[in-house]
Design a protein around this motif. Structure first.
Motif, short mmCIF file in Angstrom:
data_model
loop_
_atom_site.label_atom_id
_atom_site.label_comp_id
_atom_site.label_asym_id
_atom_site.label_seq_id
_atom_site.Cartn_x
_atom_site.Cartn_y
_atom_site.Cartn_z
N LYS A 44 0.85 -1.28 0.01
CA LYS A 44 -0.01 -0.12 -0.15
C LYS A 44 0.97 1.28 -0.02
O LYS A 44 0.49 2.13 -0.78
N ARG A 45 1.70 1.38 0.91
CA ARG A 45 2.80 2.47 1.15
C ARG A 45 3.53 2.48 -0.52
O ARG A 45 3.68 3.68 -0.78
N LEU A 46 3.90 1.56 -1.00
CA LEU A 46 4.60 1.80 -2.51
C LEU A 46 3.94 2.42 -3.19
O LEU A 46 4.20 3.11 -4.21
N LYS A 47 2.46 1.98 -3.31
CA LYS A 47 1.46 2.40 -4.29
C LYS A 47 1.33 4.00 -4.05
O LYS A 47 1.15 4.85 -5.10
N GLN A 48 1.39 4.24 -2.84
CA GLN A 48 1.13 5.78 -2.64
C GLN A 48 2.15 6.54 -2.95
O GLN A 48 2.05 7.64 -3.42
N SER A 49 3.55 5.93 -3.04
CA SER A 49 4.50 6.79 -3.51
C SER A 49 4.61 6.96 -4.95
O SER A 49 5.59 7.61 -5.40
N ALA A 50 4.10 6.02 -5.74
CA ALA A 50 4.10 5.97 -7.04
C ALA A 50 2.83 6.52 -7.58
O ALA A 50 1.89 6.71 -6.97
N SER A 51 2.71 6.85 -9.02
CA SER A 51 1.72 7.37 -9.62
C SER A 51 1.06 5.87 -10.39
O SER A 51 1.36 5.09 -10.45
N ASP A 52 -0.24 6.27 -10.88
CA ASP A 52 -1.05 5.14 -11.17
C ASP A 52 -0.33 4.57 -12.50
O ASP A 52 -0.68 3.52 -12.91
N LYS A 53 0.30 5.31 -13.33
CA LYS A 53 1.02 4.79 -14.39
C LYS A 53 2.43 3.79 -14.22
O LYS A 53 2.51 3.42 -15.19
N ASP A 54 2.68 4.18 -13.02
CA ASP A 54 4.13 3.36 -12.54
C ASP A 54 3.73 2.00 -12.57
O ASP A 54 2.63 1.56 -11.91
N PHE A 55 4.72 1.14 -12.61
CA PHE A 55 4.48 -0.25 -12.40
C PHE A 55 5.11 -0.91 -11.27
O PHE A 55 6.64 -0.74 -11.09
N ILE A 56 4.67 -1.52 -10.42
CA ILE A 56 5.02 -2.31 -9.12
C ILE A 56 4.91 -3.56 -8.96
O ILE A 56 3.72 -4.30 -9.46
N ALA A 57 6.04 -4.23 -8.72
CA ALA A 57 6.00 -5.86 -8.83
C ALA A 57 6.68 -6.28 -7.56
O ALA A 57 7.79 -5.84 -7.15
N ARG A 58 6.29 -7.46 -6.98
CA ARG A 58 6.90 -8.03 -5.74
C ARG A 58 7.54 -9.24 -6.55
O ARG A 58 6.95 -10.21 -7.09
N ILE A 59 8.92 -9.48 -6.44
CA ILE A 59 9.58 -10.55 -7.27
C ILE A 59 10.25 -11.48 -6.16
O ILE A 59 11.03 -12.54 -6.51
N GLY A 60 10.37 -11.17 -4.66
CA GLY A 60 10.79 -12.15 -3.83
C GLY A 60 9.72 -11.91 -2.43
O GLY A 60 9.04 -11.05 -2.45
N ASP A 61 10.50 -12.65 -1.55
CA ASP A 61 9.67 -12.52 -0.27
C ASP A 61 9.76 -11.00 0.19
O ASP A 61 8.71 -10.32 0.48
N ASP A 62 10.89 -10.10 0.22
CA ASP A 62 11.17 -8.59 0.69
C ASP A 62 11.86 -7.86 -0.36
O ASP A 62 12.38 -7.02 -0.14
N GLN A 63 11.37 -8.25 -1.39
CA GLN A 63 12.18 -7.58 -2.87
C GLN A 63 10.78 -7.03 -3.85
O GLN A 63 10.10 -7.88 -4.07
N PHE A 64 10.93 -5.82 -4.12
CA PHE A 64 10.08 -5.16 -4.97
C PHE A 64 10.84 -4.47 -6.02
O PHE A 64 11.94 -4.02 -5.83
N VAL A 65 10.00 -4.30 -7.25
CA VAL A 65 10.76 -3.59 -8.22
C VAL A 65 9.53 -2.58 -8.82
O VAL A 65 8.48 -2.93 -8.93
N LEU A 66 10.09 -1.01 -8.97
CA LEU A 66 9.07 -0.21 -9.35
C LEU A 66 9.84 0.47 -10.84
O LEU A 66 11.04 0.73 -10.80
#
Length: 899
Positions: free
Chosen positions: A535-557
């Protein structure tokens, strides 16, 4: 028998008796009586005049008696008592002092039931009535001549304070409360009221027994304290009102509701404390209760002082006296907001449960089915009676599913959930394919576990494809994109970036601390943390940005179409800020640390694996170097970002130290050839770099989040200057200020503008805001609402850059659009003077038909331009007059007065 009496000296209290007996016992009525109360200085009194008879009721010393007999043998002395006075405790007043209280006053005092005494300036009692002396178990003669301080309990006189009460002759009144035991030994409370007698040095004192009154007051106060304490223990709103609907008491909870202490509430009515509609509602209820002598009960919404709306169960009851007459009301309001919300949630949850397209059934921890929804019954082909109180295995017909349910239980014990593909035979023998999700629900208060089975029917192709498509590309826990979706998106984004020659940014984020939560509080709490992180990652990015969870505690924006690398740095800082403080999730404090690595495509690679690997490398460097929460793959970009952060800090400091100044430039009506407004331009007086133009800092202000505050500061300075010009009689038309999309998108824009107008005394019609033409077609609701409210406020709108688009034409009817400001681009690039002139004329014709002025920033002082047919050409747009300070603009306006 007395033969003849010329003069009689009488000392005592029974003067009336003496006056009545003397004529009876005398042969003549020719006599006079000299009356004194006390026997002080007795020999002096007898020596000063010749008395035939001396009658005394007061104790007299034997030595004094003998001396009088020897010195005045002609005086016949009659002593009515043989007692001698106590010389240690009696101060015998002089006859002069005794005569300060007239005989008429003395005679009247004994008929007054209030204890009264007189004392001189030395605090000696010169007279008192019987009611006063009886309090002390004495006769008046016993007190006369004594000091009041000796009569009263020790130390009482020292506590006497002058009250603020004054008589008409400006004599102060002294009030003294004290305790003492009366003649019967009972402790009582008294009040002395003492004041100086008119035209005399005597002080008159009145003694009041206030024991019963104080006891009653203490009882009432005790009951009031107990009532208030009891009311304060309640979480309900409790208050009391009189017949005029004024507040006469309340509890602490009601004080919080109103937002002020009880002392500020007492005596006020609802319309002095609440919003008018709420006040009218409350007063109507009060009238119904008081006038009709009936109880009011209802549920209603009340707005608290902090702006929160609560749902209240209100009861108002008439407050009656012992005769049954209504004297006011008592009200109790119970906050049932949470209860109402829970009720609605339960109703909603039940509706969701019953109407869900997925089959849902619930079991206890032994696998016994306790409920199922209709969809579940439809899927299985069973009736509810056939399933309830049966084992979950009854639902799985036709095969041995023991291994499946064993695996489900193991997963529930370790993770609290299980999900996967299953296939069951229905009661009719049909094979169905389902996506099954099982959740463990723990009830801490009862220590009972339930299992919720949710069956998604994958047999239906359309719904099946959508579900599978989603599940194949999304992380089931956080709802973010998964690794497969990231690769697909990033591959397409890189290709698009190479084609458009616009860079993209990749942020590789690793968050530490969730594993500790899992170990300490269990996986259920860990899952909540993961969802909050997403939720916090989504709040920091815009709607057009792409967010993915690629591991237990790793994310890519992934951020596409970058203007510059500072945009990525700004987002990275925002993400770091989101996790800079302790996070509380369902009562559990969570401290998370994150490391962010950034790579830029194509600078850091044009292949998917390369840009991801470089971003991860930068992240690993961020884990080692804690000087910054993020690092670029290229070290130079990290340094530049640090410099950018320093410039942001300089900008924020400049705002605090007021390093910004508003400059002014005339705005001309291109048709009327005259000044119609003054435009505002902001300049930064940098302490080291000198005066900076807006293009040097406005984008930085927007990225660092202070553009809104900077715009309000600019408007405030302009408003103050407008008020000065108006007070000096300078006709400046209006002051024009630019308004950006970001400012127009703010919910608080109108309130901020109104606050500035109120604080500076400026009027709304003194201003106009220049709005880019493209914003009039913006479909953002907040932008359109603010444009409409600006018009309602009376602030004119100028269409900035008119001619670039035509979207503004659809807003003219509903908005207060006053001017078209010609865009330079409108005529730039038009081949030839005639074409440009014709285009400008068309704008004039359109504006005139709409009643709108056409303006520009300058006009040449060339006399040839005074002709109405002459139109500014393209090269004349570049002849810009330099902007002016406020002082220069004031002088300019005085010299170029508007007609």
């Amino acid at each position: 028998m007395l033969s003849k009496v010329n003069k009689v000296l009488y000392i005592g209290d029974n003067i009336k008796l003496v006056e009545a007996l003397l004529p009876i016992n005398s042969t003549t009525s020719d006599f006079s009586i000299v009356h004194h109360i006390c026997a002080n200085e007795l020999e002096t009194m007898i020596s000063e005049d010749h008395y035939h008879y001396f009658i005394c009721e007061r104790p007299v010393l034997n030595s004094v008696r003998k001396s009088i007999t020897e010195k005045h043998p002609e005086t016949h002395c009659i002593y009515l008592t043989n007692e001698e006075p106590n010389l240690k405790s009696v101060n015998i007043p002089s006859p002069e002092m005794m005569n300060l209280v007239s005989a008429e006053v003395k005679s009247a005092l004994d008929y007054i039931s209030i204890p009264i005494y007189y004392q001189n300036s030395q605090s000696i009692i010169v007279y008192c009535n019987t009611y006063f002396s009886q309090i002390f178990g004495l006769l008046p003669d016993d007190l006369i001549g004594q000091c009041l301080q000796e009569v009263l309990p020790n130390g009482v006189i020292d506590k006497v304070n002058n009250s603020t009460l004054r008589m008409v002759n400006d004599h102060q009144i002294r009030l003294l409360e004290f305790e003492m035991r009366d003649v019967t030994g009972i402790k009582r409370e008294f009040l002395i009221r003492e004041e100086v007698a008119d035209d005399s040095d005597l002080k008159v004192g009145l003694l009041f027994d206030i024991s019963e009154m104080n006891t009653a007051k203490a009882t009432i106060e005790k009951e009031r304290v107990m009532l208030r304490a009891t009311a304060n223990l309640s979480s309900d709103l409790i208050f009391f009102k009189d017949l005029e609907s004024r507040f006469i008491g309340c509890n602490k909870q009601f004080e919080e509701f109103v937002g002020c202490p009880e002392a500020d509430i007492l005596g006020k009515k609802d319309d002095q404390l609440f919003e008018i509609n709420q006040a009218r509602m409350c007063q109507a209820q009060d009238t119904q209760v008081i006038e009709n002598n009936e109880i009011y009960v209802n549920n209603e919404y009340l707005t608290y002082n902090n702006g929160e709306e609560h749902y209240i169960f209100m009861q108002k009851v008439p407050l009656k006296d012992k005769d049954g007459k209504v004297q006011g009301l008592i009200a109790i309001g119970r906050d049932i907001t949470e209860k109402s919300i829970i009720k609605r949630q339960l109703k909603l949850a039940n509706a969701v449960f019953e109407n869900s397209r997925d089959g849902i059934l619930v079991t206890d921890n032994t696998g016994l089915i306790i409920t199922a929804n209709d969809a579940c019954l439809d899927i299985a082909g069973y009736s509810k009676a056939e399933l309830l109180n049966q084992k979950i295995a009854s639902f799985a017909y036709g095969r041995d599913y023991r291994r499946l349910f064993i695996n489900i239980e193991r997963a529930l014990l370790s993770h609290g959930k299980w999900q996967g593909d299953v296939n069951f035979y229905t009661k009719q023998g049909d094979l169905g394919y389902f996506w099954l999700e099982v959740y463990q629900i723990k009830h801490n208060e009862t220590e009972i576990d339930n299992r919720v089975y949710s069956f998604t029917d994958l047999t239906q192709n359309k719904y099946n494809e959508e579900k599978i498509q989603y599940l194949s590309k999304h992380d089931s826990l956080t709802g973010l994109n998964n690794r497969i979706a990231l690769f697909n998106h990033l591959e397409t984004a890189i290709a698009r970036s190479n084609h458009k020659q616009i860079p993209i940014g990749i942020l590789f984020i690793e968050i530490k601390g969730i594993k500790t939560i899992n170990e300490r509080y269990g996986h259920n709490q860990g899952d909540l943390v993961f969802r909050d992180v997403a939720k916090r990652l989504k709040q920091s990015a815009s709607d057009k940005d792409f967010i993915a969870r690629i591991g237990d505690d790793q994310f890519v924006l992934v951020i596409e179409e970058l203007d510059n690398e500072q945009v990525v740095a700004l987002i990275a800082r925002q993400i770091a800020q989101q996790f800079s403080e302790t996070i509380t999730i369902e009562g559990v404090a969570v401290d998370l640390s994150l490391s962010i690595g950034i790579s830029i495509c194509p600078d850091d690679g044009i292949e998917l694996d390369t840009v991801l690997s470089n971003a991860e490398t930068a992240m690993l460097r961020s884990k080692q170097d804690k000087s910054s929460a993020y690092h670029f793959y290229t070290n130079e970009l990290t340094v530049n970002s640090t410099h950018q952060l320093a410039r942001e800090n300089e900008l924020k400091l400049a705002l605090v130290e007021d390093q910004f100044e508003v400059y002014y430039q005339p705005q001309y009506d291109l048709n009327k050839r005259q000044i119609v407004a003054i435009e505002c331009m902001l300049r930064w007086h940098h302490p080291e770099q000198g005066v900076l133009l807006p293009e040097r800092f406005l984008m930085l202000a927007e990225q660092s989040g202070i553009l809104i505050e900077l715009g309000i500061k600019m408007f405030t300075k302009a408003a103050k200057q407008a008020a000065k010009w108006h007070a000096s009689g300078i006709n400046f038309g209006r002051i024009a200020l630019p308004l950006s999309k970001l400012e127009l998108s703010q919910l608080s824009l109108i309130a901020s503008i109104q606050k500035v107008l109120l604080n500076t005394g400026a009027k709304a019609n003194w201003f106009e805001f220049e709005i880019e033409e493209s914003l009039f077609s913006n479909d953002l609701y907040r932008v359109q609402e603010n444009l409409l409210n600006l018009s309602r406020l009376g602030i004119a709108l100028t269409v900035e850059g008119f001619g670039a688009e035509r979207s503004v034409l659809y807003s003219i009817d509903k908005l207060n659009i006053d001017k078209f400001k010609i865009s330079k681009h409108f005529i730039q690039g038009v081949p030839g003077f005639l074409a440009g002139e014709a285009m400008l004329k068309s704008v004039f014709v359109l504006a005139n038909s709409l009643g709108i002025d056409v303006v520009g920033e300058t006009i040449e002082n060339d006399p040839c331009l005074t002709s109405g047919d002459k139109i500014l050409t393209q090269d004349k747009w570049n002849n810009q007059k330099e902007v002016m300070t406020a002082a220069e603009a004031t002088f300019y306006l005085r010299c170029n007065k508007r007609k």
